[in-house]
Design an enzyme around this catalytic site. Structure first.
Site: not given
Length: 250
Positions: A116-118, A120
């Protein structure tokens, strides 16, 4: 914790070296091939450069001089990821990692299943079982994921239908399984259900239609929900949950 014997009924041996390295949690199979070709791996104290040779359970495999093994005791953890944490094991910028939230990471080589990106938030699995991680990450298993999305502006008339019909992105055509408003009180907040594991696919999808995702939260992953799991907390999966995930795609 559930034992290797309970979850892996069939023998994994002999095993290709690149697969062994990946299952041991060092890196992906592709990167493992590169490590072997560079001469970074020894088998029984001899440097090998062929990533597809087969190794036995009794062979001693080393990386940077340290023995690596496929763990006998597997951990399967579900984390409700907070914002501003990266989902990688290490980071050259020394940013906070989700592994900083996991007590078991102090003694076990753990890594996330997917990313998951930072910015999210939401559900992400963490394990030390490379076989399990590789299985869930494989596109053929069509893992269902549901995200709650808050956009930067109200959805214009007709755009919800466009969201539902799909769009041509830089890396190919993408169509979500389901897109709907969370409730009738807001036209900025939606649920989107997808199977794709492509990088930043939800954010890129809405950008394609001229919207910016302000908040993105994964509420559902492969039958697992955030029920009883507050932000920043994690729990071990039950044996039944693990077995269900192991049987995906069968």
């Amino acid at each position: 914790m559930i034992s290797q014997e309970e979850l892996h009924q069939h023998s994994l041996w002999p095993m290709r070296l690149n697969k062994f390295i990946a299952y041991a949690g060092i890196c992906s199979r592709r990167k493992a091939e590169e490590l072997v070709k560079k001469g970074s791996i020894t088998v029984n104290d001899e440097i090998v450069t062929q990533p597809f040779i087969e190794v036995l359970e009794t062979d001693i495999v080393k990386y940077k001089g340290d023995i690596i093994n496929i763990s006998k005791n597997y951990y399967y953890l579900l984390l409700n990821k907070p914002k501003n944490f990266i989902s990688t094991a290490s980071d050259e910028k020394n940013r906070k990692s989700i592994l900083d939230l996991i007590q078991e990471s102090k003694t076990e080589r753990l890594y996330p299943v997917g990313r998951l990106d930072r910015n999210t938030t939401g559900l992400i699995l963490i394990t030390n079982d490379g076989h399990f991680a590789q299985k869930l990450a494989h596109p053929k298993n069509n893992i269902t994921k549901i995200y709650r999305v808050i956009l930067d502006k109200d959805v214009a008339a007709g755009d919800l239908e466009k969201f539902q019909n799909g769009g041509q992105l830089d890396d190919g055509f993408f169509k979500p399984d389901v897109v709907n408003f969370v409730d009738s009180n807001s036209t900025k907040e939606l649920h989107i259900e997808i199977h794709s594991g492509k990088n930043r696919i939800v954010r890129r999808y809405f950008e394609h239609f001229g919207y910016t995702v302000i908040k993105l939260d994964r509420e559902y992953y492969a039958g697992l929900t955030k029920k009883g799991l507050s932000r920043g907390r994690y729990r071990r999966l039950t044996a039944n949950e693990i077995r269900n995930l192991m049987h995906l795609g069968k």
